[in-house]
Design a protein around this motif. Structure first.
Motif, PDB file in Angstrom:
ATOM      1  N   LEU A  70       0.870  -0.926  -0.094  1.00 39.69           N
ATOM      2  CA  LEU A  70      -0.228  -0.098  -0.222  1.00 39.69           C
ATOM      3  C   LEU A  70       0.939   1.498   0.130  1.00 39.69           C
ATOM      4  O   LEU A  70       1.740   1.318   0.685  1.00 39.69           O
ATOM      5  CB  LEU A  70      -0.933   0.115   1.545  1.00 39.69           C
ATOM      6  N   LYS A  86      -1.832   6.518  -0.168  1.00 42.81           N
ATOM      7  CA  LYS A  86      -2.802   5.893  -0.184  1.00 42.81           C
ATOM      8  C   LYS A  86      -3.029   5.590   0.977  1.00 42.81           C
ATOM      9  O   LYS A  86      -4.031   3.965   1.777  1.00 42.81           O
ATOM     10  CB  LYS A  86      -2.578   4.263  -1.187  1.00 42.81           C
ATOM     11  N   LEU A 145      -6.350   4.132   3.596  1.00 42.16           N
ATOM     12  CA  LEU A 145      -6.990   2.947   2.916  1.00 42.16           C
ATOM     13  C   LEU A 145      -7.092   1.977   3.589  1.00 42.16           C
ATOM     14  O   LEU A 145      -7.959   1.123   4.421  1.00 42.16           O
ATOM     15  CB  LEU A 145      -6.769   2.583   1.613  1.00 42.16           C
ATOM     16  N   TYR A 146      -6.384   2.474   4.706  1.00 41.93           N
ATOM     17  CA  TYR A 146      -5.791   0.926   6.073  1.00 41.93           C
ATOM     18  C   TYR A 146      -6.749   1.608   7.159  1.00 41.93           C
ATOM     19  O   TYR A 146      -6.368   3.081   7.420  1.00 41.93           O
ATOM     20  CB  TYR A 146      -4.689   0.425   6.251  1.00 41.93           C
ATOM     21  N   HIS A 147      -7.709   1.102   7.919  1.00 41.08           N
ATOM     22  CA  HIS A 147      -8.267   1.250   9.061  1.00 41.08           C
ATOM     23  C   HIS A 147      -8.083   0.164  10.236  1.00 41.08           C
ATOM     24  O   HIS A 147      -9.006  -1.081  10.266  1.00 41.08           O
ATOM     25  CB  HIS A 147     -10.136   1.477   8.731  1.00 41.08           C
ATOM     26  N   GLN A 172      -8.397  -7.158   5.907  1.00 38.12           N
ATOM     27  CA  GLN A 172      -7.843  -5.845   5.202  1.00 38.12           C
ATOM     28  C   GLN A 172      -6.708  -6.332   4.569  1.00 38.12           C
ATOM     29  O   GLN A 172      -6.092  -6.320   3.383  1.00 38.12           O
ATOM     30  CB  GLN A 172      -6.900  -4.841   5.945  1.00 38.12           C
ATOM     31  N   ARG A 227      -7.450  -7.948   1.079  1.00 36.38           N
ATOM     32  CA  ARG A 227      -7.645  -6.287   0.153  1.00 36.38           C
ATOM     33  C   ARG A 227      -6.146  -5.992  -0.581  1.00 36.38           C
ATOM     34  O   ARG A 227      -6.332  -5.818  -1.227  1.00 36.38           O
ATOM     35  CB  ARG A 227      -8.837  -6.116   0.665  1.00 36.38           C
ATOM     36  N   THR A 264      -5.664  -6.230  -4.426  1.00 33.84           N
ATOM     37  CA  THR A 264      -5.871  -4.689  -5.126  1.00 33.84           C
ATOM     38  C   THR A 264      -4.304  -3.810  -4.994  1.00 33.84           C
ATOM     39  O   THR A 264      -4.340  -2.282  -5.306  1.00 33.84           O
ATOM     40  CB  THR A 264      -6.705  -3.968  -4.625  1.00 33.84           C
ATOM     41  N   ASN A 266      -4.107   0.109  -6.498  1.00 29.64           N
ATOM     42  CA  ASN A 266      -3.355   1.243  -4.969  1.00 29.64           C
ATOM     43  C   ASN A 266      -2.063   1.865  -5.659  1.00 29.64           C
ATOM     44  O   ASN A 266      -2.001   3.090  -5.182  1.00 29.64           O
ATOM     45  CB  ASN A 266      -3.522   0.700  -4.025  1.00 29.64           C
TER      46      ASN A 266
END
Length: 423
Positions: A123, A127, A130-132, A197, A200, A204, A208
């Protein structure tokens, strides 16, 4: 466990044809040609006709993984092989090139390994939102994120590693340890969210990162991912509950002795193990970080005059742990590492010397966790239960043939109860 990783910067991205999973990109500055030549020296890619892209093309189905041995059940009275698992937490390729180096070390010594990927290494920094992370604000990570070049380099190593028969597991994402929202405080739901996550980000990475013309990872990560090690070995209780629900096959976040593993409610418990610590009366976990903390504390670059000694201590401790299993109960030896140059890289040198010393010995199999659990699953449960009766370094008193024969061996000649000798 690792808490600091630095990634090389750069913006040169090499185009790679999706269908071939190998180098066929072009570049006006010659980078494509150089990358193509380098890729040609690597193992052959999966056949073109089985490549099926998944999602945005970050991953693909390419058929069965190459170079995986077929597990065989032990025959009655057969001595078990000596398994050794070398595994890497937070695997990623940066300017140190340790991922690519140890791929080469493994190939040269008939070994495969497990690479626990941190999802945030795929990642990009821009970006990060996008990580929570569970129990933390969006965009937080204790180990940072990556850049385009670091992502491209890491994906390339993951791709080649898998094609060589290595395993890609997960080290999750943000590597939060201790109090204040660390993984030890996470609920089962938190772990499931973190795992979702991590998957993901792997599935992706092309979208990303914006590296849309690169070759995909040649596996379906939903099927490839079967095990993990938690950050700092914390949070195992709730993680294993989540792992069982998600269909994982093993966990390697515990701490234990060098004995044969057991499966608990369908999940193989493959803990980090205690091995001898030369020069000390106590034992140490078979991991570079733990040796470092015992030698230089939390200072990652301690007294240079002691680097060689510290590396030798780790190497010799691992070798002593290997020998007592190899000559004793044959329990699998589990070794954990990080792609770090702590104390001048002395632990990397130690691990490499252990690989070279043990992986080519008779009856030794240096394997990934996937290959180990495949073998364990193929065994007679009664045989594994018998193996678990052996203590650390304990060889069967009457030999392996008697111990695993299913029936007692005849008494030796000349002792009470032995068959009469023919005159």
């Amino acid at each position: 466990m690792a808490a600091t990783h630095s990634f090389a910067t750069g913006t040169v991205i090499v185009a790679v044809c999706v269908a071939s999973l190998a180098g066929c990109g072009t570049g006006t500055d010659g980078a494509g040609e150089r990358a193509r030549d380098q890729e040609r020296a690597e193992p052959a890619p999966a056949p073109k006709n089985v490549v099926r892209l998944i999602g945005d093309g970050s991953t693909a189905y390419t058929g069965a993984q190459p170079r995986l041995p077929r597990p065989e059940r032990l025959k009655p009275g057969e001595k078990p092989p000596q398994f050794v698992v070398f595994s890497w937490d937070g695997a990623g390729e940066d300017g140190q090139k340790l991922f690519s180096h140890f791929r080469e070390v493994a190939r040269e010594n008939n070994a495969t390994m497990t690479y626990f990927l941190s999802g945030v290494y795929l990642l990009p920094e821009e970006k990060r939102g996008l990580y929570h992370p569970p129990r933390h604000p969006p965009g937080r990570s204790a180990i940072g994120f990556n850049d385009r070049q670091g992502i491209a380099d890491t994906v390339r190593q993951l791709r080649l590693a898998w094609l060589e028969g290595n395993e890609v597991g997960t080290h999750f994402n943000g590597h939060f340890c201790g109090s204040g929202g660390g993984v030890g405080e996470w609920s089962v739901a938190d772990w499931k969210d973190e795992i979702a996550q991590a998957k993901r980000f792997v599935k992706t990475w092309r979208t990303n990162s914006g590296i849309g013309n690169a070759a995909p990872l040649p596996f379906d990560y939903d099927k490839e991912l079967i095990g993990a090690r938690t950050p700092c070995l914390e949070g195992r209780k709730n993680f294993t509950k989540a792992a069982r629900d998600l269909g994982f096959r093993y966990d390697t976040s515990g701490v234990g002795d060098q004995v044969w593993p057991r499966r608990e409610k369908g999940l193989w418990d493959l803990p980090m193990q205690l091995v001898p610590f030369p020069g000390h009366s106590y034992e140490q976990l078979a991991m570079d970080y733990n040796f470092m903390v015992s030698q230089s504390g939390t200072t990652t670059q301690g007294d240079p005059a002691k680097h060689d000694l510290w590396g030798d201590q780790m190497r010799d401790g691992l070798l002593q742990g290997f020998e007592r299993a190899y000559e004793g109960n044959r329990a699998p030896l589990i070794i954990g590492n990080h792609f770090e140059s702590w104390n001048g890289g002395t632990y990397m040198r130690a691990v490499e010397e252990v690989v070279e010393a043990v992986c080519n010995k008779p009856d030794v199999r240096c394997v990934s966790f996937r290959q180990l659990v495949d073998w364990l699953d193929a065994q007679d449960p009664a045989t594994l239960a018998k193996l678990r009766t052996l203590g650390v370094g304990e060889a069967p008193g009457q030999g392996w043939k008697s111990f695993l024969s299913g029936s007692p061996a005849p008494a030796p000649k000349g002792v009470p109860g032995a068959p009469a000798e023919k005159g």
